[in-house]
Design a protein around this motif. Structure first.
Motif, PDB file in Angstrom:
ATOM      1  N   THR A 420      24.564  98.215 103.749  1.00  0.00           N
ATOM      2  CA  THR A 420      25.616  99.103 103.248  1.00  0.00           C
ATOM      3  C   THR A 420      25.464  99.341 101.737  1.00  0.00           C
ATOM      4  N   ASN A 442      31.570 103.168 106.266  1.00  0.00           N
ATOM      5  CA  ASN A 442      32.132 103.479 107.588  1.00  0.00           C
ATOM      6  C   ASN A 442      31.161 103.190 108.728  1.00  0.00           C
ATOM      7  N   ARG A 444      28.174 104.531 109.113  1.00  0.00           N
ATOM      8  CA  ARG A 444      27.352 105.683 109.470  1.00  0.00           C
ATOM      9  C   ARG A 444      26.282 105.916 108.404  1.00  0.00           C
TER      10      ARG A 444
END
Length: 514
Positions: A420, A442, A444
Protein backbone atom coordinates in the motif's frame (compact mmCIF):
# COMPACT_ATOMS: atom_id res chain seq x y z
CA UNK A 1 -1.93 -61.12 -2.08
CA UNK A 2 -2.25 -57.90 -4.09
CA UNK A 3 0.41 -56.08 -6.09
CA UNK A 4 0.75 -52.30 -6.14
CA UNK A 5 2.69 -49.85 -8.27
CA UNK A 6 4.19 -47.28 -5.93
CA UNK A 7 4.33 -43.59 -6.89
CA UNK A 8 6.64 -42.73 -9.76
CA UNK A 9 9.84 -41.51 -8.10
CA UNK A 10 11.53 -40.24 -11.26
CA UNK A 11 10.86 -37.27 -13.55
CA UNK A 12 9.72 -38.49 -16.95
CA UNK A 13 8.36 -36.47 -19.89
CA UNK A 14 4.61 -36.06 -19.82
CA UNK A 15 3.80 -38.41 -22.71
CA UNK A 16 6.01 -41.13 -21.32
CA UNK A 17 4.15 -41.00 -18.00
CA UNK A 18 0.78 -41.19 -19.75
CA UNK A 19 1.93 -44.11 -21.90
CA UNK A 20 3.24 -45.96 -18.85
CA UNK A 21 -0.01 -45.69 -16.93
CA UNK A 22 -2.02 -46.55 -20.04
CA UNK A 23 -0.10 -49.85 -20.12
CA UNK A 24 -0.53 -50.27 -16.36
CA UNK A 25 -4.31 -49.92 -16.76
CA UNK A 26 -4.28 -53.01 -18.97
CA UNK A 27 -1.86 -55.00 -16.76
CA UNK A 28 -3.83 -57.71 -14.96
CA UNK A 29 -0.97 -58.35 -12.52
CA UNK A 30 -1.36 -54.94 -10.86
CA UNK A 31 -4.23 -54.27 -8.44
CA UNK A 32 -3.34 -50.91 -6.86
CA UNK A 33 -1.70 -47.82 -8.38
CA UNK A 34 -0.29 -44.89 -6.40
CA UNK A 35 -0.21 -41.56 -8.25
CA UNK A 36 1.34 -38.16 -7.57
CA UNK A 37 4.63 -36.34 -7.16
CA UNK A 38 6.36 -37.36 -3.93
CA UNK A 39 9.96 -36.23 -4.51
CA UNK A 40 10.17 -32.63 -5.80
CA UNK A 41 7.52 -29.93 -6.24
CA UNK A 42 9.45 -28.42 -9.16
CA UNK A 43 8.53 -31.41 -11.28
CA UNK A 44 5.40 -30.34 -13.10
CA UNK A 45 5.20 -32.19 -16.41
CA UNK A 46 1.95 -33.39 -14.87
CA UNK A 47 -0.05 -30.98 -12.75
CA UNK A 48 -2.63 -31.86 -10.09
CA UNK A 49 -5.44 -31.87 -12.65
CA UNK A 50 -3.48 -34.29 -14.82
CA UNK A 51 -2.91 -36.69 -11.93
CA UNK A 52 -6.62 -36.56 -11.08
CA UNK A 53 -7.57 -37.24 -14.69
CA UNK A 54 -5.21 -40.23 -14.69
CA UNK A 55 -6.71 -41.42 -11.41
CA UNK A 56 -10.19 -41.35 -12.92
CA UNK A 57 -9.06 -43.31 -15.98
CA UNK A 58 -7.26 -45.98 -13.93
CA UNK A 59 -10.17 -46.28 -11.54
CA UNK A 60 -12.44 -46.78 -14.55
CA UNK A 61 -10.12 -49.59 -15.65
CA UNK A 62 -10.78 -51.38 -12.37
CA UNK A 63 -7.65 -50.37 -10.45
CA UNK A 64 -7.63 -49.15 -6.86
CA UNK A 65 -6.10 -45.68 -7.07
CA UNK A 66 -4.33 -43.91 -4.21
CA UNK A 67 -3.07 -40.31 -4.30
CA UNK A 68 0.37 -39.94 -2.71
CA UNK A 69 1.47 -36.73 -1.02
CA UNK A 70 4.86 -35.04 -1.24
CA UNK A 71 7.45 -36.27 1.24
CA UNK A 72 9.28 -33.04 2.06
CA UNK A 73 7.06 -29.94 2.42
CA UNK A 74 9.12 -26.77 2.02
CA UNK A 75 6.83 -23.89 1.09
CA UNK A 76 3.33 -22.50 1.25
CA UNK A 77 2.79 -23.56 -2.38
CA UNK A 78 3.65 -27.14 -1.34
CA UNK A 79 1.03 -26.87 1.38
CA UNK A 80 -1.56 -25.60 -1.12
CA UNK A 81 -0.95 -28.66 -3.29
CA UNK A 82 -1.14 -30.90 -0.23
CA UNK A 83 -4.47 -29.40 0.81
CA UNK A 84 -5.82 -29.86 -2.67
CA UNK A 85 -4.86 -33.55 -2.73
CA UNK A 86 -6.46 -34.16 0.66
CA UNK A 87 -9.62 -32.33 -0.42
CA UNK A 88 -10.06 -34.92 -3.20
CA UNK A 89 -12.70 -37.23 -1.71
CA UNK A 90 -12.94 -39.76 -4.55
CA UNK A 91 -9.63 -41.50 -3.80
CA UNK A 92 -7.70 -42.73 -0.79
CA UNK A 93 -4.63 -40.76 0.28
CA UNK A 94 -1.13 -41.97 1.10
CA UNK A 95 0.32 -39.59 3.73
CA UNK A 96 4.09 -39.25 3.41
CA UNK A 97 4.71 -36.60 6.04
CA UNK A 98 3.15 -35.63 9.36
CA UNK A 99 1.72 -32.43 7.90
CA UNK A 100 -0.46 -34.62 5.68
CA UNK A 101 -1.49 -36.68 8.72
CA UNK A 102 -2.51 -33.48 10.51
CA UNK A 103 -4.60 -32.26 7.58
CA UNK A 104 -6.27 -35.66 7.15
CA UNK A 105 -7.19 -35.68 10.83
CA UNK A 106 -8.58 -32.13 10.69
CA UNK A 107 -10.63 -33.02 7.60
CA UNK A 108 -12.07 -36.07 9.37
CA UNK A 109 -10.65 -38.35 6.69
CA UNK A 110 -10.44 -42.04 7.57
CA UNK A 111 -9.24 -45.04 5.61
CA UNK A 112 -5.96 -43.46 4.46
CA UNK A 113 -2.54 -45.07 4.04
CA UNK A 114 0.47 -44.38 6.25
CA UNK A 115 3.35 -44.09 3.77
CA UNK A 116 6.85 -45.56 4.17
CA UNK A 117 8.45 -42.18 4.97
CA UNK A 118 6.46 -41.76 8.19
CA UNK A 119 9.10 -43.98 9.81
CA UNK A 120 6.82 -46.36 11.70
CA UNK A 121 9.16 -48.50 13.79
CA UNK A 122 7.16 -49.23 16.94
CA UNK A 123 3.61 -50.22 17.85
CA UNK A 124 2.87 -46.97 19.69
CA UNK A 125 3.45 -44.94 16.52
CA UNK A 126 1.42 -47.36 14.41
CA UNK A 127 -1.44 -47.40 16.91
CA UNK A 128 -1.45 -43.60 17.03
CA UNK A 129 -1.76 -43.39 13.24
CA UNK A 130 -4.49 -46.03 13.22
CA UNK A 131 -6.36 -43.95 15.79
CA UNK A 132 -6.03 -40.96 13.42
CA UNK A 133 -7.63 -42.96 10.60
CA UNK A 134 -4.89 -45.02 8.91
CA UNK A 135 -6.20 -48.35 7.63
CA UNK A 136 -3.02 -49.45 5.83
CA UNK A 137 0.66 -48.93 6.53
CA UNK A 138 3.64 -49.29 4.22
CA UNK A 139 6.56 -50.87 6.05
CA UNK A 140 9.72 -48.69 5.93
CA UNK A 141 11.98 -50.47 3.40
CA UNK A 142 14.90 -50.60 5.85
CA UNK A 143 12.86 -52.45 8.48
CA UNK A 144 13.71 -56.13 9.03
CA UNK A 145 10.97 -58.60 8.18
CA UNK A 146 10.92 -60.10 11.66
CA UNK A 147 10.36 -56.65 13.20
CA UNK A 148 7.56 -55.85 10.77
CA UNK A 149 5.87 -59.15 11.58
CA UNK A 150 6.23 -58.57 15.31
CA UNK A 151 4.89 -55.03 15.11
CA UNK A 152 1.89 -56.18 13.12
CA UNK A 153 1.22 -59.09 15.49
CA UNK A 154 1.29 -56.71 18.47
CA UNK A 155 -1.60 -54.64 17.16
CA UNK A 156 -4.94 -55.16 18.93
CA UNK A 157 -6.71 -55.13 15.54
CA UNK A 158 -5.42 -56.27 12.15
CA UNK A 159 -4.20 -53.49 9.85
CA UNK A 160 -3.52 -53.91 6.16
CA UNK A 161 0.24 -54.17 5.57
CA UNK A 162 2.17 -53.28 2.42
CA UNK A 163 5.82 -54.19 1.83
CA UNK A 164 8.27 -52.57 -0.59
CA UNK A 165 9.23 -55.61 -2.66
CA UNK A 166 11.01 -54.38 -5.79
CA UNK A 167 12.86 -51.26 -6.96
CA UNK A 168 15.71 -49.01 -5.98
CA UNK A 169 15.44 -48.26 -2.28
CA UNK A 170 14.54 -44.67 -1.33
CA UNK A 171 17.14 -43.99 1.39
CA UNK A 172 16.97 -40.27 2.16
CA UNK A 173 15.43 -36.91 1.20
CA UNK A 174 17.10 -33.52 1.36
CA UNK A 175 16.24 -29.85 0.90
CA UNK A 176 19.20 -29.80 -1.51
CA UNK A 177 19.04 -31.16 -5.05
CA UNK A 178 21.99 -33.45 -5.69
CA UNK A 179 21.15 -33.82 -9.38
CA UNK A 180 21.43 -30.05 -9.84
CA UNK A 181 24.67 -30.08 -7.86
CA UNK A 182 26.00 -32.87 -10.10
CA UNK A 183 25.48 -30.56 -13.09
CA UNK A 184 26.98 -27.53 -11.26
CA UNK A 185 23.57 -25.86 -11.07
CA UNK A 186 21.59 -24.29 -8.25
CA UNK A 187 18.46 -26.11 -7.09
CA UNK A 188 16.24 -23.19 -8.12
CA UNK A 189 17.88 -23.09 -11.56
CA UNK A 190 18.21 -26.82 -12.12
CA UNK A 191 17.00 -26.65 -15.74
CA UNK A 192 14.94 -29.74 -14.87
CA UNK A 193 17.91 -32.00 -15.55
CA UNK A 194 16.08 -34.92 -13.90
CA UNK A 195 14.14 -35.25 -17.16
CA UNK A 196 17.26 -36.69 -18.81
CA UNK A 197 17.85 -39.27 -16.03
CA UNK A 198 14.92 -41.69 -16.29
CA UNK A 199 16.33 -43.90 -13.51
CA UNK A 200 18.42 -41.32 -11.67
CA UNK A 201 22.19 -40.86 -11.81
CA UNK A 202 24.23 -43.90 -10.76
CA UNK A 203 27.24 -43.15 -8.52
CA UNK A 204 30.21 -45.51 -8.33
CA UNK A 205 33.08 -45.87 -5.91
CA UNK A 206 36.67 -45.31 -7.02
CA UNK A 207 36.85 -49.04 -7.61
CA UNK A 208 33.93 -48.78 -10.03
CA UNK A 209 31.35 -50.45 -7.79
CA UNK A 210 27.77 -49.10 -7.92
CA UNK A 211 27.19 -47.17 -4.70
CA UNK A 212 24.15 -44.83 -4.71
CA UNK A 213 21.66 -43.29 -7.13
CA UNK A 214 20.93 -39.56 -7.24
CA UNK A 215 17.31 -38.67 -7.97
CA UNK A 216 16.92 -34.93 -7.42
CA UNK A 217 16.36 -34.34 -3.71
CA UNK A 218 16.17 -38.09 -3.10
CA UNK A 219 19.05 -40.51 -2.59
CA UNK A 220 18.42 -44.12 -3.60
CA UNK A 221 20.30 -47.38 -3.49
CA UNK A 222 22.33 -48.40 -6.52
CA UNK A 223 21.24 -52.02 -6.26
CA UNK A 224 17.66 -53.08 -6.83
CA UNK A 225 15.74 -54.38 -3.83
CA UNK A 226 14.08 -57.64 -4.85
CA UNK A 227 12.07 -59.90 -2.53
CA UNK A 228 10.72 -62.14 -5.29
CA UNK A 229 12.67 -65.19 -4.09
CA UNK A 230 11.68 -64.41 -0.49
CA UNK A 231 7.91 -64.69 -0.95
CA UNK A 232 7.70 -67.78 1.35
CA UNK A 233 9.06 -65.62 4.22
CA UNK A 234 6.59 -62.82 3.46
CA UNK A 235 3.50 -65.02 3.18
CA UNK A 236 1.02 -64.34 5.97
CA UNK A 237 2.67 -61.10 7.06
CA UNK A 238 1.40 -58.70 4.37
CA UNK A 239 -1.58 -58.21 2.10
CA UNK A 240 0.19 -56.07 -0.53
CA UNK A 241 3.59 -56.05 -2.23
CA UNK A 242 4.82 -52.76 -3.71
CA UNK A 243 6.76 -52.52 -6.97
CA UNK A 244 8.46 -49.17 -7.57
CA UNK A 245 8.27 -48.07 -11.24
CA UNK A 246 11.53 -48.11 -13.20
CA UNK A 247 12.18 -46.94 -16.76
CA UNK A 248 12.08 -50.46 -18.14
CA UNK A 249 10.40 -53.83 -17.49
CA UNK A 250 8.25 -52.69 -14.55
CA UNK A 251 5.10 -54.43 -15.73
CA UNK A 252 7.04 -57.53 -16.80
CA UNK A 253 8.41 -57.67 -13.27
CA UNK A 254 4.89 -57.37 -11.88
CA UNK A 255 3.83 -60.26 -14.09
CA UNK A 256 6.61 -62.43 -12.62
CA UNK A 257 5.51 -61.55 -9.08
CA UNK A 258 1.93 -62.47 -10.00
CA UNK A 259 3.04 -65.78 -11.53
CA UNK A 260 4.94 -66.66 -8.33
CA UNK A 261 2.04 -65.62 -6.08
CA UNK A 262 -0.37 -67.71 -8.17
CA UNK A 263 2.03 -70.71 -8.00
CA UNK A 264 2.46 -70.74 -11.78
CA UNK A 265 6.20 -70.26 -11.18
CA UNK A 266 8.31 -71.05 -8.16
CA UNK A 267 9.67 -67.91 -6.41
CA UNK A 268 13.21 -69.03 -7.28
CA UNK A 269 12.40 -69.47 -10.98
CA UNK A 270 10.59 -66.13 -11.08
CA UNK A 271 13.54 -64.44 -9.40
CA UNK A 272 15.98 -65.95 -11.90
CA UNK A 273 13.83 -64.66 -14.77
CA UNK A 274 13.60 -61.24 -13.11
CA UNK A 275 17.38 -60.80 -12.81
CA UNK A 276 17.65 -60.29 -16.57
CA UNK A 277 15.19 -57.37 -16.31
CA UNK A 278 17.04 -55.49 -13.55
CA UNK A 279 19.35 -52.51 -14.28
CA UNK A 280 21.71 -53.51 -11.42
CA UNK A 281 22.42 -56.43 -9.11
CA UNK A 282 19.73 -57.44 -6.58
CA UNK A 283 19.79 -56.88 -2.83
CA UNK A 284 17.55 -57.92 0.07
CA UNK A 285 19.73 -57.36 3.14
CA UNK A 286 17.28 -55.11 4.97
CA UNK A 287 14.62 -57.83 5.02
CA UNK A 288 16.99 -60.09 6.96
CA UNK A 289 18.28 -57.38 9.30
CA UNK A 290 21.56 -57.08 7.43
CA UNK A 291 23.24 -54.29 5.45
CA UNK A 292 20.79 -53.20 2.76
CA UNK A 293 23.18 -53.75 -0.16
CA UNK A 294 23.69 -57.43 0.67
CA UNK A 295 21.93 -60.16 -1.24
CA UNK A 296 21.07 -63.15 0.92
CA UNK A 297 20.39 -66.20 -1.28
CA UNK A 298 17.10 -67.87 -0.39
CA UNK A 299 18.75 -71.20 0.42
CA UNK A 300 20.99 -69.56 3.05
CA UNK A 301 18.40 -67.20 4.49
CA UNK A 302 16.96 -67.54 7.97
CA UNK A 303 13.91 -69.76 8.52
CA UNK A 304 10.41 -68.48 7.81
CA UNK A 305 9.40 -65.69 10.18
CA UNK A 306 7.06 -66.64 12.98
CA UNK A 307 5.24 -63.50 14.00
CA UNK A 308 4.14 -64.55 17.52
CA UNK A 309 7.75 -65.28 18.47
CA UNK A 310 8.65 -61.65 17.87
CA UNK A 311 5.58 -60.00 19.35
CA UNK A 312 6.85 -60.02 22.97
CA UNK A 313 9.87 -57.98 21.90
CA UNK A 314 7.60 -54.95 21.77
CA UNK A 315 6.05 -53.25 24.75
CA UNK A 316 2.26 -53.45 24.99
CA UNK A 317 0.37 -50.56 23.48
CA UNK A 318 -0.43 -48.00 26.16
CA UNK A 319 -3.87 -46.58 26.62
CA UNK A 320 -5.24 -44.11 26.11
CA UNK A 321 -3.81 -43.06 22.74
CA UNK A 322 -2.17 -39.61 22.92
CA UNK A 323 -3.93 -36.49 21.69
CA UNK A 324 -4.10 -35.76 17.94
CA UNK A 325 -0.78 -35.14 16.29
CA UNK A 326 0.31 -31.60 15.71
CA UNK A 327 2.42 -30.64 12.74
CA UNK A 328 6.20 -30.51 13.27
CA UNK A 329 7.78 -27.14 13.83
CA UNK A 330 9.37 -27.28 10.37
CA UNK A 331 5.96 -27.53 8.71
CA UNK A 332 3.63 -24.56 9.26
CA UNK A 333 0.34 -25.67 10.79
CA UNK A 334 -2.08 -25.31 7.89
CA UNK A 335 -5.24 -23.35 8.44
CA UNK A 336 -8.40 -24.97 7.17
CA UNK A 337 -10.01 -22.46 4.84
CA UNK A 338 -13.48 -22.46 3.37
CA UNK A 339 -13.34 -23.42 -0.33
CA UNK A 340 -14.20 -20.59 -2.67
CA UNK A 341 -17.30 -21.36 -4.70
CA UNK A 342 -17.25 -20.74 -8.46
CA UNK A 343 -19.63 -17.81 -8.10
CA UNK A 344 -17.36 -16.16 -5.52
CA UNK A 345 -14.08 -16.91 -7.29
CA UNK A 346 -14.68 -14.60 -10.30
CA UNK A 347 -16.60 -11.37 -10.87
CA UNK A 348 -20.22 -11.94 -11.82
CA UNK A 349 -19.93 -10.09 -15.13
CA UNK A 350 -17.03 -12.28 -16.26
CA UNK A 351 -18.83 -15.43 -15.15
CA UNK A 352 -21.93 -14.40 -17.07
CA UNK A 353 -19.95 -13.92 -20.27
CA UNK A 354 -18.18 -17.27 -19.89
CA UNK A 355 -21.39 -19.11 -19.18
CA UNK A 356 -22.98 -17.78 -22.38
CA UNK A 357 -20.73 -20.24 -24.20
CA UNK A 358 -22.05 -23.77 -24.86
CA UNK A 359 -20.99 -26.29 -22.20
CA UNK A 360 -19.06 -28.39 -24.70
CA UNK A 361 -17.08 -25.37 -25.89
CA UNK A 362 -16.33 -24.36 -22.29
CA UNK A 363 -14.99 -27.87 -21.59
CA UNK A 364 -12.81 -27.82 -24.70
CA UNK A 365 -11.39 -24.42 -23.79
CA UNK A 366 -10.62 -25.62 -20.26
CA UNK A 367 -8.90 -28.77 -21.58
CA UNK A 368 -6.82 -26.70 -23.99
CA UNK A 369 -5.78 -24.35 -21.20
CA UNK A 370 -4.85 -27.25 -18.89
CA UNK A 371 -2.61 -29.01 -21.39
CA UNK A 372 -1.27 -26.12 -23.44
CA UNK A 373 2.47 -25.49 -23.32
CA UNK A 374 3.79 -22.04 -24.08
CA UNK A 375 6.24 -21.97 -27.03
CA UNK A 376 9.47 -20.00 -26.81
CA UNK A 377 9.19 -16.58 -28.45
CA UNK A 378 10.61 -13.06 -28.31
CA UNK A 379 8.80 -10.00 -29.60
CA UNK A 380 10.48 -8.19 -32.52
CA UNK A 381 12.83 -5.39 -31.47
CA UNK A 382 11.11 -2.75 -33.67
CA UNK A 383 7.87 -3.37 -31.77
CA UNK A 384 9.62 -2.68 -28.44
CA UNK A 385 11.11 0.56 -29.79
CA UNK A 386 7.70 1.65 -31.04
CA UNK A 387 5.90 0.81 -27.77
CA UNK A 388 8.54 2.66 -25.74
CA UNK A 389 7.62 5.88 -27.55
CA UNK A 390 3.90 5.48 -26.94
CA UNK A 391 2.05 6.62 -23.80
CA UNK A 392 2.26 3.93 -21.13
CA UNK A 393 -0.94 4.90 -19.32
CA UNK A 394 -3.36 2.75 -21.41
CA UNK A 395 -1.28 -0.40 -20.86
CA UNK A 396 -0.90 0.43 -17.15
CA UNK A 397 -4.64 0.97 -16.82
CA UNK A 398 -5.28 -2.41 -18.47
CA UNK A 399 -2.88 -4.08 -16.01
CA UNK A 400 -4.37 -2.48 -12.91
CA UNK A 401 -7.91 -3.23 -14.11
CA UNK A 402 -6.98 -6.89 -14.52
CA UNK A 403 -5.43 -6.94 -11.04
CA UNK A 404 -8.53 -5.34 -9.53
CA UNK A 405 -10.81 -7.86 -11.26
CA UNK A 406 -8.78 -10.78 -9.94
CA UNK A 407 -10.76 -12.60 -7.21
CA UNK A 408 -9.47 -12.89 -3.65
CA UNK A 409 -8.72 -16.58 -4.20
CA UNK A 410 -6.26 -15.66 -6.95
CA UNK A 411 -4.79 -12.45 -5.53
CA UNK A 412 -5.18 -12.22 -1.73
CA UNK A 413 -5.33 -8.52 -0.84
CA UNK A 414 -4.44 -9.02 2.82
CA UNK A 415 -1.11 -10.59 1.89
CA UNK A 416 -0.32 -7.62 -0.35
CA UNK A 417 -1.18 -4.91 2.18
CA UNK A 418 2.54 -4.00 2.71
CA UNK A 419 2.49 -2.75 -0.90
CA UNK A 420 0.00 0.00 0.00
CA UNK A 421 1.35 3.39 -1.08
CA UNK A 422 4.53 1.87 -2.56
CA UNK A 423 5.40 2.55 -6.19
CA UNK A 424 5.74 -0.60 -8.31
CA UNK A 425 7.10 -0.87 -11.84
CA UNK A 426 6.69 -3.81 -14.24
CA UNK A 427 9.03 -3.72 -17.24
CA UNK A 428 8.19 -6.04 -20.14
CA UNK A 429 11.64 -5.94 -21.71
CA UNK A 430 10.91 -7.22 -25.21
CA UNK A 431 7.59 -5.32 -25.49
CA UNK A 432 8.98 -1.92 -24.53
CA UNK A 433 6.45 -1.39 -21.73
CA UNK A 434 7.31 0.20 -18.38
CA UNK A 435 4.18 0.22 -16.23
CA UNK A 436 4.07 2.19 -12.96
CA UNK A 437 1.28 1.59 -10.45
CA UNK A 438 0.52 1.40 -6.74
CA UNK A 439 -1.89 -0.22 -4.31
CA UNK A 440 -4.29 2.28 -2.74
CA UNK A 441 -5.56 2.28 0.85
CA UNK A 442 -8.90 0.98 -0.48
CA UNK A 443 -7.21 -2.23 -1.65
CA UNK A 444 -7.40 -1.31 -5.35
CA UNK A 445 -4.51 -0.88 -7.76
CA UNK A 446 -4.21 2.37 -9.74
CA UNK A 447 -1.73 3.74 -12.30
CA UNK A 448 1.00 6.20 -11.33
CA UNK A 449 2.53 8.90 -13.46
CA UNK A 450 5.82 7.84 -14.99
CA UNK A 451 9.06 9.50 -13.99
CA UNK A 452 9.50 9.05 -10.24
CA UNK A 453 11.76 6.32 -8.85
CA UNK A 454 10.04 3.00 -8.11
CA UNK A 455 10.26 1.20 -4.77
CA UNK A 456 10.33 -2.16 -6.63
CA UNK A 457 11.01 -2.86 -10.31
CA UNK A 458 10.27 -6.28 -11.81
CA UNK A 459 11.60 -6.96 -15.32
CA UNK A 460 11.20 -9.94 -17.66
CA UNK A 461 10.28 -10.80 -21.23
CA UNK A 462 6.59 -11.15 -22.11
CA UNK A 463 6.96 -14.90 -22.60
CA UNK A 464 8.40 -15.34 -19.09
CA UNK A 465 5.63 -13.28 -17.48
CA UNK A 466 3.03 -15.46 -19.21
CA UNK A 467 4.86 -18.67 -18.24
CA UNK A 468 4.93 -17.43 -14.64
CA UNK A 469 1.16 -16.83 -14.70
CA UNK A 470 0.53 -20.28 -16.21
CA UNK A 471 2.79 -21.94 -13.61
CA UNK A 472 4.97 -23.42 -16.34
CA UNK A 473 7.83 -21.63 -14.61
CA UNK A 474 8.26 -20.43 -11.04
CA UNK A 475 9.74 -17.16 -9.86
CA UNK A 476 12.85 -18.83 -8.40
CA UNK A 477 13.69 -20.56 -11.68
CA UNK A 478 13.32 -17.33 -13.65
CA UNK A 479 15.24 -15.30 -11.07
CA UNK A 480 18.23 -17.63 -10.81
CA UNK A 481 18.19 -18.12 -14.58
CA UNK A 482 18.57 -14.31 -14.89
CA UNK A 483 15.31 -14.08 -16.82
CA UNK A 484 13.47 -12.26 -14.02
CA UNK A 485 15.10 -9.20 -12.47
CA UNK A 486 14.07 -7.38 -9.29
CA UNK A 487 15.51 -4.04 -8.24
CA UNK A 488 14.80 -1.88 -5.21
CA UNK A 489 13.25 -3.03 -1.94
CA UNK A 490 14.12 -6.74 -1.71
CA UNK A 491 11.55 -7.25 1.05
CA UNK A 492 8.78 -6.18 -1.33
CA UNK A 493 10.27 -8.46 -3.98
CA UNK A 494 10.13 -11.47 -1.68
CA UNK A 495 6.55 -10.58 -0.76
CA UNK A 496 5.51 -10.49 -4.44
CA UNK A 497 7.34 -13.76 -5.18
CA UNK A 498 5.75 -15.59 -2.25
CA UNK A 499 2.31 -14.30 -3.24
CA UNK A 500 2.78 -15.59 -6.79
CA UNK A 501 3.82 -18.98 -5.37
CA UNK A 502 0.57 -19.31 -3.42
CA UNK A 503 -1.82 -18.19 -6.17
CA UNK A 504 -4.17 -20.98 -7.25
CA UNK A 505 -4.25 -20.42 -11.00
CA UNK A 506 -6.29 -23.60 -11.45
CA UNK A 507 -9.31 -21.71 -10.10
CA UNK A 508 -9.51 -19.95 -13.45
CA UNK A 509 -9.84 -23.29 -15.23
CA UNK A 510 -12.53 -24.40 -12.79
CA UNK A 511 -14.48 -21.25 -13.64
CA UNK A 512 -14.08 -21.68 -17.39
CA UNK A 513 -15.24 -25.30 -17.33
CA UNK A 514 -17.92 -24.74 -14.67
Amino acid sequence: MKLSLGPLLYYWPRQRVLDFYNEAAACEAVDIIYLGETVCSRRHELRPDDWLALAAELSGAGKEVVLSTQTLIESESDLKTLRRVIDEKNFRIEANDMGAVRLLAEAGRRNWIAGPTLNIFNPVTLALLVDEGASRWVVPPEMAGENAAGLRAGMPARIETEIFAHGRLPLAYSARCFTARHHNLQKDACEFRCLSDSDGILLRTREGEPFLTLNGTQTQSARVYNLLADLPEIAGHAEILRISPQSGHTLETAALFRAALDARLSPEAAFDACRALMPEAPCNGFWYGRAGLEHIPHETASPTISAPAFAPAFAPIPAPIPAPISAPASVPAPAVSTPVSPSAAMPAAVLSLIRLLPAGLRDRIAQKLRHARLPAFTLPAPLARLNAKLPQFPATLALTTALNLAPEALLPRAALSPLTGRRLRVCVSDAGFSLDFTLGANGRFRPCRAGAAADLTISAALRDFIALALREEDADTLFFGRRLHMEGDTGLGVLVKNTLDTVDWNSILVEVSG
